[in-house]
Every structure is written in C-alpha cells, then in structure tokens.
Design an enzyme around this catalytic site. Structure first.
Site, short mmCIF file in Angstrom:
data_model
loop_
_atom_site.label_atom_id
_atom_site.label_comp_id
_atom_site.label_asym_id
_atom_site.label_seq_id
_atom_site.Cartn_x
_atom_site.Cartn_y
_atom_site.Cartn_z
N GLY A 241 33.51 -45.84 -48.54
CA GLY A 241 33.85 -45.10 -49.76
C GLY A 241 34.67 -43.89 -49.41
O GLY A 241 35.13 -43.75 -48.27
N CYS B 279 35.62 -51.33 -45.17
CA CYS B 279 34.45 -51.01 -44.36
C CYS B 279 33.25 -51.93 -44.58
O CYS B 279 32.84 -52.15 -45.72
CB CYS B 279 34.00 -49.59 -44.62
SG CYS B 279 35.25 -48.36 -44.37
#
Ligand code: F6R
Length: 610
Positions: free
Chosen positions: A101, A2
């Site tokens: 995360g 990401c």
C-alpha cells in the site's frame, strides 16, 4: 503488487513462508525479504531481484523458527534495493513489518519520529510503521501500540507485524489493500491472496478494511482499530491447488489461454437455460429493481475496461439501455453526479484494484447502486458491491489477463440477454439466436484454439517487428485495444497501439510504411466492408496486413498478407472468439523474443495502489 505472507505454527517458518511467497510471484515485484523469529531474536534477510535469489541467500545462512513474515516488493517509495526491501525493523531489531500500500502522510510522521530519535535505514514509506509501533509500545502493550499506530496512518495498507518479544503471536491489519487469513492444522497464515496458501489450507477468513488480527497457531482473533472484538466465520475456498499450478504448460498465460473453453462453461453453468438467463437471488432482485430510465456506468481498468467497452455495445444495442464506460482512475476524480437511478457496474478480475475499489466506494457514498462482475470470491470489491456476478474463471495467475477477460465478456452477454428480455427489447428469434451463440461458445473457443500453430507461424514471421497497429470497428474496436495491450504488456520491446479503424485517417496512418504490421479484426459484421476498405488503405502504403477473419470467408484472402480464421458467431459475441488469436499471437511473439511472459517487468497483476 507487493505480496505479503505471515506464518506461525508447527512447520519450519522459513520454508513454509517462502513457499507461499513464491506462489504470489505473479503479483509482480522487484525485491523480496523475510524476517524469521527463532527462540531468541528476529533474523532478517533481503535481496533485490527474484525470490529465487532470496532463497539462494538463505541457503547460505538459513534462519529457522516457528514464525515469519515475508514480502515481495513492487517499488513505490525508493528504488528496488536491499535496504528498501521489506521487512523493515525498528531501531532495536525487535520488531519487523511488511506492508503493501502507500502511507500518504509518511513524511510528516517520519519527521516526528526522527525528532524523537528514531533511526531510519530505508527510503520507504513503510518504515515509519515499525518505528511508530516501537514508539507507542514504550507505553502500552504491543497489540494496543499496533492499533494506535494504524490509527495515525493515512492511505492504504495491508500490514503484518512480528515481534521478538511476542513469539506466539503475529499481528496484521488491512485498509484498502488485500490481506486474508488462512487457518491450517496447528498453523495459521496471513497472505495477500488465496493461491499463496492453497497448498496448506483452504480455510480462509476475509478481512474488512480497518480490521486488526492477532494471529496465533490456533487461528485469528479479529478486532476493530478501537479494539472491539469482531466475529467472522471462515470460508472454505473451492479453488483447487491444481488450478494454481502450471499443469505442464511452459507459462501460466498459455495454460490460462487454453482454459478458456472450460472457464466459459463455468461462467455459463446454471445461468443459461435455453434462452433464459438466471442469476442468484440477490443479483436477480438487484436487477429487477433497476428503474426504466436507469443510468448504467461501467468502471474498470486495463483489460477489464476493454470488456466494459464491449459491454457498452451489447447493452445499448440489444437491451437499449444507455451506458457510459469510464476508466476507474478517471471516474473517481470526474466529479460525476450520481444518484439513486444510477447503477455502477464494476468489472474486475481481482476485486482489489485500487482505483476500481475507490470508484465503487465513491458511487456508494453518492447513493448509487453497485453491481460487481468479479472473479475472486469475497474480494474487497465483491464485498462492497450490492450484488455480484462471479465470472467463475478460476484463479488467473499470469499478469496478462486472458480467461478473466473472456469470462467478463460472457457475463456481460448474459446480463444483456437478461435485461433485453426483461425490457422486451429483443425479438424472440433474436434472443434465441443470441442464447444459442452463448451456449456454443466453449466449442467455438476450442476450435479457435485448435488454430494455434497457424497463429504461432504468423507470430514467428513478425516477431522481430517493433511497432504494431491493431484496428477494428464496432464490437471489435475494443478487441483491437485489448490485442495491442496484450502484446505490449508481455513484450516490453514492442510498441503496439489499438485504434478504431475509422480513426486511422485522423492521424495514425501517417506512420504506416513498408513492412509495418497491422492486425485487422475483420470478422463478418455490418461494418465488414468498411474494414476491408481500411485494409486497402494500409496495403496502399505497403503496410503488412495480418487479418483475423471468419472461417469460410474466401473473399478476404486476397487482401491479407497473413490470414487467421476464427469460427463464425453472433456479431456481438465475436470479441470473445477473436480474443483467442489475439492472445496467442501476443504470447508467441513474446515467447519468440524470450520475454518473461508471466511476470513482465514493471507490471503487477493486482494494482492495489493508486
Ligand atoms: C491486462 C491486465 C490489467 C488488468 C487491470 C485490472 O492484461 O491484467 O490491465 O486488467 O489491472 O485488473 P482487475 O481486473 O483485477 O481489476
């Protein structure tokens, strides 16, 4: 993994933020999205697939504003789709978050928020963050609500929040996932990594875990999760914008392969003087404090782990220090007993790999010392470690690691020479020879690169093969692992395995049949004859032998179906030289197969989740 960008300032937020996001493409992703704040409200656009598809969508209905958060998602919770792409908005569409995360307690938080009446649209763990802030903001200011929400999260996050009610502020925070702040002229940024913002600013503030930032166009205000102010100076990054561009090469990977002579020159610069190795003061003090019976444990992942395996041979044989090498993902759960006489050496390009970072933290809690070999300045692992030897390879953008690997090997060779001399383990003549070999590396790598067309021709011959073995012994056993990893990484059609050549008879040989390509690492070394015997065994089963051998070795010619030569060097340094044809071979096989070389499917450059 990401990529996150946040922007606030004088520019057009949509185009600036997307420009920055596109520079994070190398991290690997499967969908992308943006939330832009105009004078009245938040406008959110998302798309599965590549950032260019998001840009296409935006071109049809362009949102304009002065602040935005955007994101490229590498799916963990929930398939890659429009509804799972970030940003995620709250029930009213007033707040939006992007996140990198994994929130481990998201299920219990989601249950509570559902009971409180929140409506969820995605399957992600991320969405609970925005609803949690929404809930808490009913009773307190947004900044407090953001901090209190973060305090309820278990897991890793780099997160940015944008609110239609707070048009002049963005919020961000990190815990075990990377997030930096960039300070420009009348504008400010959040980003996962420095290359994202290099074309706008080089002034960066690195965040620590559990720090929160309120970001205005004038710059950041840092605080703890409890709201206590944190003072942090900005740092000026030395990487040039050019170093983060392709510079005329079709792929970053090829550019980075060709940058290796220069990268190694930078790794060696000011460190190798004659046969003396010098490190900075902190590292020197660190190394000089190691006990005579110090236990060294190298931890790393992927390619960096292969560098560690080569380091083990060097440090054990030349410096006579016992070394264990462990995959960081195993080390952190092994339950090893470490102590004050243990030094953990963490090898990492990014300095952000979740398992390596967790291994470093675990080692420190047990009282061990930590030395990092790292490429990215001020990254999480560099900041956790007691001392750092930077590889100085410059930004590595391609997913497949190339120049970071050879520069890690070069640092390990410098470290070996330093410790071997300090411990008086290396006869003077051998130390001089080794140092001369190190100094000659940039020129030798140039020569190895000059052989590219020959490697390309071999790659063309075997491009349609779907299974490969790579075999090597001693220092070039890790090279075999690395060569196979490079190929399977960037060429998902191909299965490749690296083995210690001596292991072949214990299983893998059973698969060899007519035409099965086997890449042999057969440079001059004490195990040369043993490797030649292994080549014979493959030939006897009609496998095809692609042999990487030392220049001037005419003897090997008759054993090889295809021969690739590399300049002769010290045996311990040969993995640095053999890396070049292995990387070029993987690159040209992948190119011949039309693979997406810089962004192979399902892979991420920086693995920031477990
Ligand atoms: C392989 C590759 C990965 C990384 C691994 C560790 O080409 O790039 O295997 O080596 O993810 O990453 P760092 O070195 O950033 O810790």
């Amino acid at each position: 993994m990401c990529g996150i960008v946040g922007y606030i300032g004088k520019g057009d937020a949509t185009s600036v933020a997307l420009d920055c996001l596109a520079r994070l493409e190398y991290r690997g992703y499967d969908s992308a999205g943006i939330a832009v704040l105009n004078s009245k409200r938040l406008e959110v656009r998302k798309r599965p697939g590549k950032i260019k598809e998001l840009i296409e969508l935006i071109r049809q209905r362009p949102p304009h504003g002065h602040a935005a958060v955007c994101h490229s998602r590498w799916a963990t919770h929930g398939e890659p789709s429009e509804r799972n792409a970030h940003p995620h908005a709250d029930c009213t569409g007033t707040l939006a978050v992007v996140h990198n995360g994994i929130i481990e307690n998201y299920a219990e938080l989601k249950e509570r928020l559902l009971a409180e009446g929140h409506r969820f649209r995605s399957q992600t763990d991320t969405e609970i963050i925005v609803h949690l802030v929404e809930e808490l903001a009913k009773r307190q200011p947004i900044e407090t609500a953001f901090r209190l929400a973060l305090k309820q999260l278990r897991g890793a996050y780099a997160v940015c929040l944008i609110s239609a009610k707070e048009p002049h502020r963005l919020f961000g925070a990190r815990n075990s996932s990377p997030l930096i702040v960039g300070i420009g002229d009348g504008e400010a940024f959040f980003a996962s990594d420095v290359p994202a913002i290099l074309s706008h600013t080089r002034r960066v503030v690195y965040l620590n875990d559990e720090e929160v930032v309120e970001l205005t166009a004038g710059g950041p205000r840092l605080m703890t999760l409890d709201g206590k102010p944190v003072q942090r100076e900005s740092t000026t990054v030395t990487w040039s914008l050019e170093s983060a561009r392709k510079g005329g090469y079709p792929h970053f990977m090829l550019k980075e392969i060709h940058e290796q002579p220069l990268a190694i020159e930078h790794t060696l610069a000011n460190r190798l003087v004659g046969d003396t190795v010098r490190f900075d003061r902190r590292t020197t003090q660190f190394l000089d404090r190691l006990s005579d019976d110090e236990q060294l444990i190298i931890i790393a992942c992927g390619t960096a782990y292969h560098a560690g395996l080569v380091g083990e041979y060097m440090l054990e044989e030349l410096a006579r220090i016992p070394v264990d090498v462990d995959l960081a993902s195993e080390f952190r759960y092994r339950g090893s007993r470490l102590g004050r006489r243990t030094t953990v050496i963490a090898i990492t390009q990014s300095g952000e790999t979740a398992d390596t970072l967790a291994g470093v933290k675990m080692a420190k809690t047990q009282g061990a010392k930590v030395l990092a070999i790292c490429n990215v300045m001020s990254s999480s692992i560099a900041r956790e470690a007691d001392a750092v030897i930077y590889t100085h390879a410059g930004p590595e953008i391609a997913v497949a690691s190339t120049k970071a690997y050879t520069s890690q090997l070069t640092v390990l060779a410098l470290l070996t020479l330093y410790l071997a001399k300090k411990r008086k383990q290396l006869p003077a003549a051998q130390a001089k020879r080794f140092a001369r070999g190190l100094a000659a590396l940039p020129a030798l790598l140039e020569r190895a690169l000059a052989n590219e067309q020959a490697v390309k021709a071999v790659a063309a011959k075997y491009a349609s093969a779907r299974n490969f073995y790579y075999l090597g012994r001693r220092h070039n056993y890790p090279s075999a692992l690395e060569g196979a990893l490079k190929l399977k990484e960037i060429c998902p059609l191909i299965h490749a395995e690296g083995y210690a050549a001596g292991e072949m008879k214990h299983g893998p040989i059973s698969l060899i049949r007519k035409g099965w390509p086997v890449v042999f690492l057969a440079t001059r070394s004490p195990v040369y004859e043993k490797i030649v015997s292994n080549i014979e065994e493959v030939r006897a089963r009609k496998g095809e032998c692609i042999v990487i051998a030392s220049e001037g070795d005419d003897h090997i010619r008759c054993y090889a179906d295809r021969l690739i030569t590399v300049p002769q060097t010290d045996e311990f340094l040969s993995p640095i030289v053999t890396a070049i044809p292995l990387q070029l071979f993987a690159y040209h096989v992948a190119a011949a197969n039309g693979c997406d070389i810089d962004q192979p499917p399902n892979l991420a450059k920086s693995v920031t989740v477990e």
